[in-house]
Each structure stands twice: as C-alpha cells, then as structure tokens.
Motif scaffolding. Structure first.
Motif, PDB file in Angstrom:
ATOM      1  N   ASN A 245       0.827  -1.211   0.000  1.00 34.37           N
ATOM      2  CA  ASN A 245       0.000   0.000   0.000  1.00 34.37           C
ATOM      3  C   ASN A 245       0.861   1.261   0.000  1.00 34.37           C
ATOM      4  OD1 ASN A 245      -2.493  -1.328  -0.020  1.00 34.37           O
ATOM      5  ND2 ASN A 245      -2.555  -1.506   2.206  1.00 34.37           N
ATOM      6  N   VAL A 246       1.906   1.268   0.823  1.00 32.72           N
ATOM      7  CA  VAL A 246       2.792   2.434   0.869  1.00 32.72           C
ATOM      8  C   VAL A 246       3.606   2.535  -0.418  1.00 32.72           C
ATOM      9  CG1 VAL A 246       4.707   3.509   2.113  1.00 32.72           C
ATOM     10  CG2 VAL A 246       2.886   2.356   3.379  1.00 32.72           C
ATOM     11  N   TRP A 247       4.050   1.400  -0.933  1.00 35.75           N
ATOM     12  CA  TRP A 247       4.808   1.395  -2.185  1.00 35.75           C
ATOM     13  C   TRP A 247       3.981   1.979  -3.319  1.00 35.75           C
ATOM     14  CZ3 TRP A 247       3.765  -1.596  -6.633  1.00 35.75           C
ATOM     15  CH2 TRP A 247       4.755  -1.552  -7.620  1.00 35.75           C
ATOM     16  N   SER A 248       2.675   1.721  -3.314  1.00 37.81           N
ATOM     17  CA  SER A 248       1.821   2.273  -4.370  1.00 37.81           C
ATOM     18  C   SER A 248       1.757   3.795  -4.265  1.00 37.81           C
ATOM     19  CB  SER A 248       0.420   1.668  -4.294  1.00 37.81           C
ATOM     20  OG  SER A 248      -0.243   2.066  -3.108  1.00 37.81           O
ATOM     21  N   VAL A 249       1.741   4.325  -3.038  1.00 40.02           N
ATOM     22  CA  VAL A 249       1.767   5.780  -2.861  1.00 40.02           C
ATOM     23  C   VAL A 249       3.090   6.339  -3.358  1.00 40.02           C
ATOM     24  CG1 VAL A 249       1.701   7.646  -1.162  1.00 40.02           C
ATOM     25  CG2 VAL A 249       0.161   5.681  -0.919  1.00 40.02           C
ATOM     26  N   SER A 250       4.178   5.638  -3.045  1.00 42.40           N
ATOM     27  CA  SER A 250       5.501   6.071  -3.513  1.00 42.40           C
ATOM     28  C   SER A 250       5.571   6.068  -5.036  1.00 42.40           C
ATOM     29  CB  SER A 250       6.576   5.144  -2.931  1.00 42.40           C
ATOM     30  OG  SER A 250       7.857   5.482  -3.417  1.00 42.40           O
ATOM     31  N   MET A 251       4.968   5.042  -5.647  1.00 40.74           N
ATOM     32  CA  MET A 251       4.933   4.986  -7.112  1.00 40.74           C
ATOM     33  C   MET A 251       4.161   6.171  -7.681  1.00 40.74           C
ATOM     34  SD  MET A 251       6.361   2.369  -8.824  1.00 40.74           S
ATOM     35  CE  MET A 251       5.279   2.037 -10.218  1.00 40.74           C
ATOM     36  N   SER A 252       3.063   6.514  -7.043  1.00 37.80           N
ATOM     37  CA  SER A 252       2.258   7.629  -7.547  1.00 37.80           C
ATOM     38  C   SER A 252       3.019   8.943  -7.466  1.00 37.80           C
ATOM     39  CB  SER A 252       0.943   7.728  -6.760  1.00 37.80           C
ATOM     40  OG  SER A 252       1.165   8.177  -5.444  1.00 37.80           O
ATOM     41  N   GLY A 369       6.979   3.203   5.103  1.00 36.00           N
ATOM     42  CA  GLY A 369       6.971   4.656   5.157  1.00 36.00           C
ATOM     43  C   GLY A 369       8.359   5.228   5.374  1.00 36.00           C
ATOM     44  N   ARG A 370       9.163   4.546   6.182  1.00 36.80           N
ATOM     45  CA  ARG A 370      10.520   5.020   6.447  1.00 36.80           C
ATOM     46  C   ARG A 370      11.450   4.792   5.256  1.00 36.80           C
ATOM     47  NH1 ARG A 370      11.563   6.239  11.709  1.00 36.80           N
ATOM     48  NH2 ARG A 370      13.808   5.957  11.368  1.00 36.80           N
ATOM     49  N   LEU A 371      11.123   3.807   4.424  1.00 38.18           N
ATOM     50  CA  LEU A 371      11.980   3.478   3.282  1.00 38.18           C
ATOM     51  C   LEU A 371      11.397   3.956   1.962  1.00 38.18           C
ATOM     52  CD1 LEU A 371      12.983  -0.185   4.253  1.00 38.18           C
ATOM     53  CD2 LEU A 371      14.304   1.910   4.608  1.00 38.18           C
ATOM     54  N   ALA A 372      10.365   4.802   2.027  1.00 40.46           N
ATOM     55  CA  ALA A 372       9.660   5.197   0.808  1.00 40.46           C
ATOM     56  C   ALA A 372      10.552   5.897  -0.194  1.00 40.46           C
ATOM     57  CB  ALA A 372       8.470   6.093   1.165  1.00 40.46           C
ATOM     58  N   GLU A 373      11.604   6.567   0.267  1.00 42.53           N
ATOM     59  CA  GLU A 373      12.480   7.302  -0.635  1.00 42.53           C
ATOM     60  C   GLU A 373      13.569   6.419  -1.240  1.00 42.53           C
ATOM     61  OE1 GLU A 373      13.993  10.691   1.385  1.00 42.53           O
ATOM     62  OE2 GLU A 373      12.015  11.626   1.650  1.00 42.53           O
ATOM     63  N   GLN A 374      13.568   5.155  -0.905  1.00 41.37           N
ATOM     64  CA  GLN A 374      14.541   4.201  -1.469  1.00 41.37           C
ATOM     65  C   GLN A 374      13.764   3.205  -2.330  1.00 41.37           C
ATOM     66  OE1 GLN A 374      17.288   2.619   1.490  1.00 41.37           O
ATOM     67  NE2 GLN A 374      16.786   4.315   2.877  1.00 41.37           N
ATOM     68  N   PRO A 375      13.686   3.428  -3.625  1.00 42.88           N
ATOM     69  CA  PRO A 375      12.786   2.635  -4.484  1.00 42.88           C
ATOM     70  C   PRO A 375      12.996   1.134  -4.406  1.00 42.88           C
ATOM     71  CG  PRO A 375      13.610   4.554  -5.663  1.00 42.88           C
ATOM     72  CD  PRO A 375      14.357   4.496  -4.368  1.00 42.88           C
ATOM     73  N   LEU A 376      14.236   0.677  -4.459  1.00 44.44           N
ATOM     74  CA  LEU A 376      14.476  -0.763  -4.465  1.00 44.44           C
ATOM     75  C   LEU A 376      14.092  -1.393  -3.125  1.00 44.44           C
ATOM     76  CD1 LEU A 376      15.439  -3.231  -5.963  1.00 44.44           C
ATOM     77  CD2 LEU A 376      17.778  -2.739  -5.199  1.00 44.44           C
ATOM     78  N   ALA A 377      14.482  -0.756  -2.035  1.00 50.67           N
ATOM     79  CA  ALA A 377      14.141  -1.291  -0.718  1.00 50.67           C
ATOM     80  C   ALA A 377      12.633  -1.313  -0.520  1.00 50.67           C
ATOM     81  CB  ALA A 377      14.814  -0.456   0.363  1.00 50.67           C
TER      82      ALA A 377
END
Length: 422
Positions: A245-252, A369-377
């Motif tokens: 769910n968080v990764w999808s927000v990061s993708m957006s 949420g803490r790793l949202a700025e690191q795409p691969l992680a």
C-alpha cells in the motif's frame, strides 16, 4: 457376474448453489455491509479531523488508532462469542460503535483532542467482530464440505473490496455533503449489516462446539506451539500488504500519477477476488497445510517482478498475481487454524488470525513509510514479508501437518477418548 456401475461423479460446485443455500446470501451480504466501516471509518475520521481544524498528522493518528484498537480487541470479542454466543456480542458492539461514530463530530470539537482520541479508541474497540463470527458460522450453515470450501473462498476473496469501495464511498459522501454525514452513513451501514447477521437464525442459535470425549484437550488451551507459529507466520502476509500500500503511494509520487495510489491496491484486490473465485470452484487434493505452503510460495514469487522497478502499467498488472494467491493463503490458514484449535475456542482463534495479519500490516506500513524514498528497498518489502511467512511455515510444517492436527486439534478430539485410534 453383474457389472457394477461406477459411482456418479459429484455434481460441480457453483456459486449459485452456495448463495442459494439457506441464509448464505444474507450472512455474506450482512457481513460485507457491516464490515464496510472497516474501510470507511478511518478515512471518514481523517477527513472530519482535517476539516474541523486539526492537523493532518493528528487526523492520521486518529485514523490509525481506530484501526489498531479494532484489531487489538478482536481476540477478546472472539472469546466472548465463544462464551456467550454471537448475537450477545455483535449487537451491543454495533450499537456502541455506531453511536460513537455519530457522536464524534457532535462533541469532538468541544472536548478537544483528548475527547476525540478517547471516542475514536472506544469506537475501534467496539467494532463488531463480524469476520471471525462468519467463519465460525459456516460449518453449521453449510454441512457439505465442498459448499463450505466455496463459501470460504468467496467470503475471503471479497474482503479486499471493502477497502476499495469503503474509501471511495466516504470520498463521495464527504464531497457531496460533509465528513460528518460520511461518519453518520458509516455508522448506519455498520448497524444495519451487523443487525442482519446477528438477528439471523444461524447467528442466534450458534454455540461453540464443546468437547464430547474425556480425552479432549482442555477448552482453555489455545496457544499451542503449532497455533502460535501459524499466527506468527501470517504476520508476514499482513506485512506484505501494508508495504504494498505504501509502495503504491511512492509509485504515484515518483511518476506524478495520483491515481496509482488507488489503482495498484485495487488491482491487488481484484486479483484476490478472481483467485478466490477460481479456487473455490474446485475440490483440491492434499491437506490444507500443504496447500497453504504451496500458495504462500506462489504469493512470494508474485512479488519478485517489483524488484525490477516496473513502469506504472506493468506494476499494476504485476500486483494482481500475488493478489490472486492471497485468498488461497488466507482460506487455507483458516482451515489449518480450525484443525489446530481446541474445541470451544474457534472464534477466538479466528480473531487471533485476523489480529496477526493486521499487526503485520501495521508493521509493513510503518517500515515502508521510512523506506519510501529508497525505491528498491521499498519494492522489496512485500517479498520480504512473504518470505518470512514461507520460512516459518516450512520450519513448522511437521507441527502444522496431519500429525500436529491429531495432537492439538480436531482430529485429536475425534480419535481419542473411549474409542481406540485405528
């Protein structure tokens, strides 16, 4: 010698036959309606808080507290149902939950942050335990194991729709009217759906199975090593969902396409629904534990394409694959739980299963949420959660398998006592 005709094959199970069975449509529809607040209330609370002058951070805190309180109270409410029946728990819980959701926008602004927090926490604690209750009803409503298998798959596969329809409905109501109106509609839906279930004859008549043989495990013993390992493993499934769910927000955000934050989870839920419908139409060989491990392995492999950091369209298609196996994992987890659980504690065990997945989802959301700025992680976290589940299941497979069932669960109650084990 006269020839004996081969036995006729069992008729194919259809969802029409499942829904046409007495009370099934009412129980499914009532449960889905009554559980819509699970997807609506956190969003409605957030919108109400922000439009009432609170910060987004405080609104997010209230939303999270509602969901956390609801999850933490599940085992307590499950045990109460095992002791006092379903209607005695569902109806008071729904009345209190609905009253608080309606009261929050009326008195919250006058009591400040402290009163709002207390109301939200109590409202979450009072959320009716409909999901665990429905799973406990299926054996009495559908004695045919094949129909029960299909109903469980249908029930599990539709759960994701709550978290698509619920937030969309809240957004529409808040836009057309106010967040307070959205909270009121949320309360009404929860009360109507819960009443439909709790006042149905199967729910009113339901009582937990009690030990019938002298060799049965004590009713009070639930936390066997097998059950504990199973529930710990399922936290990884929740972790994968929360991280996705968080990764999808990061993708957006990375692709500047706001709709991805909703489209990707929707694709995941759609895959879950389709996978559940396919799974429920067939009778599968092997034990539930073996199917659980195989489905978890497929669930894990479905997350690997995310490690390639796909484009938005490819990512949307990719998440439907692990979604398709989620329903199978959860359905088999319920069957394994049923086999491992002592008589008289089934609903409480189902509630612990729900809590395990919910706790894992919260952990996955927080870490992602803490790793949202690191795409691969960020993209690797769902696979990490699924790998955790598979690792524990493989390590515990002897305890979870048929031998473990005979030691701890329903097979033990069936084969021990006055009769010798064959």
């Amino acid at each position: 010698m006269p020839l004996t005709a081969p036995p006729a094959p069992a008729p194919r199970i259809t969802y029409g036959a499942v829904l046409g069975s007495p009370y099934v449509a009412r129980l499914l529809g009532g449960t889905l309606t009554g559980r819509l607040p699970n997807g609506m209330a956190p969003v409605a609370i957030l919108l109400w808080a922000t439009t009432s002058g609170s910060t987004l951070a405080f609104g997010g805190l209230l939303s999270a507290l509602y969901g956390l309180a609801s999850a933490l109270a599940q085992p307590v409410k499950g045990r109460l149902m095992d002791s006092h029946g379903q209607s005695a728990v569902h109806l008071p819980a729904a009345l209190l939950n609905s009253a608080i959701l309606v009261t929050l926008p009326l008195v919250g602004p006058y009591g400040g942050a402290s009163l709002s927090t207390v109301l939200v926490v109590v409202g979450g604690l009072a959320a009716p335990p409909l999901e665990a209750g429905l799973r406990a009803l299926w054996p009495s409503v559908l004695p045919d194991p094949r129909l029960r298998h299909a109903a469980l798959a249908l029930d599990t596969g539709t759960q994701g729709l709550l978290y698509i329809v619920g937030p969309l409905l809240v957004a529409a109501l808040a836009s057309a009217y106010t967040p307070a109106a959205a909270l009121a509609i949320t309360a009404a839906l929860g009360l109507v759906g819960t009443a439909s279930v709790a006042l149905s004859p199967p729910s009113r008549r339901w009582r937990p199975e009690r030990p019938k043989d002298r060799g049965a495990a004590p009713v009070g013993r639930l936390a066997t090593p097998a059950v504990t390992l199973l529930f710990v493993s399922l936290a990884g499934v929740g972790f994968a969902i929360g991280a996705m769910n968080v990764w999808s927000v990061s993708m957006s955000e990375n692709h500047q396409q706001d709709m991805l934050a909703g489209i990707i989870p929707a694709a995941f839920s759609a895959g879950s629904l389709v996978g559940g419908l396919i799974y429920g139409r067939r009778t599968w060989s092997g034990t539930a534990t073996r199917r659980l491990i195989v489905a978890t392995a497929a669930f894990l492999s479905g997350w690997f394409p995310l490690l390639a950091l796909p484009t938005p369209y490819a990512a949307t298609a990719a998440v439907s694959v692990p979604g398709a196996f989620l329903t199978i994992v959860v359905a088999c987890a319920y069957l394994t739980t049923d086999a491992l659980t002592p008589t008289g504690r089934t609903t409480e065990a189902y509630a612990w299963l729900i809590l395990s997945i919910g706790a894992g989802q919260a952990a996955g959301t927080a870490l992602a949420g803490r790793l949202a700025e690191q795409p691969l992680a960020s993209a690797a976290l769902p696979a990490a959660g699924a790998a955790f589940t598979l690792t524990i299941l493989l390590a515990a497979r002897r305890r979870l398998g048929p031998t473990g069932h005979r030691q701890h669960g329903r097979h033990r109650r069936t084969h021990r006592g006055r009769h010798k084990t064959p």
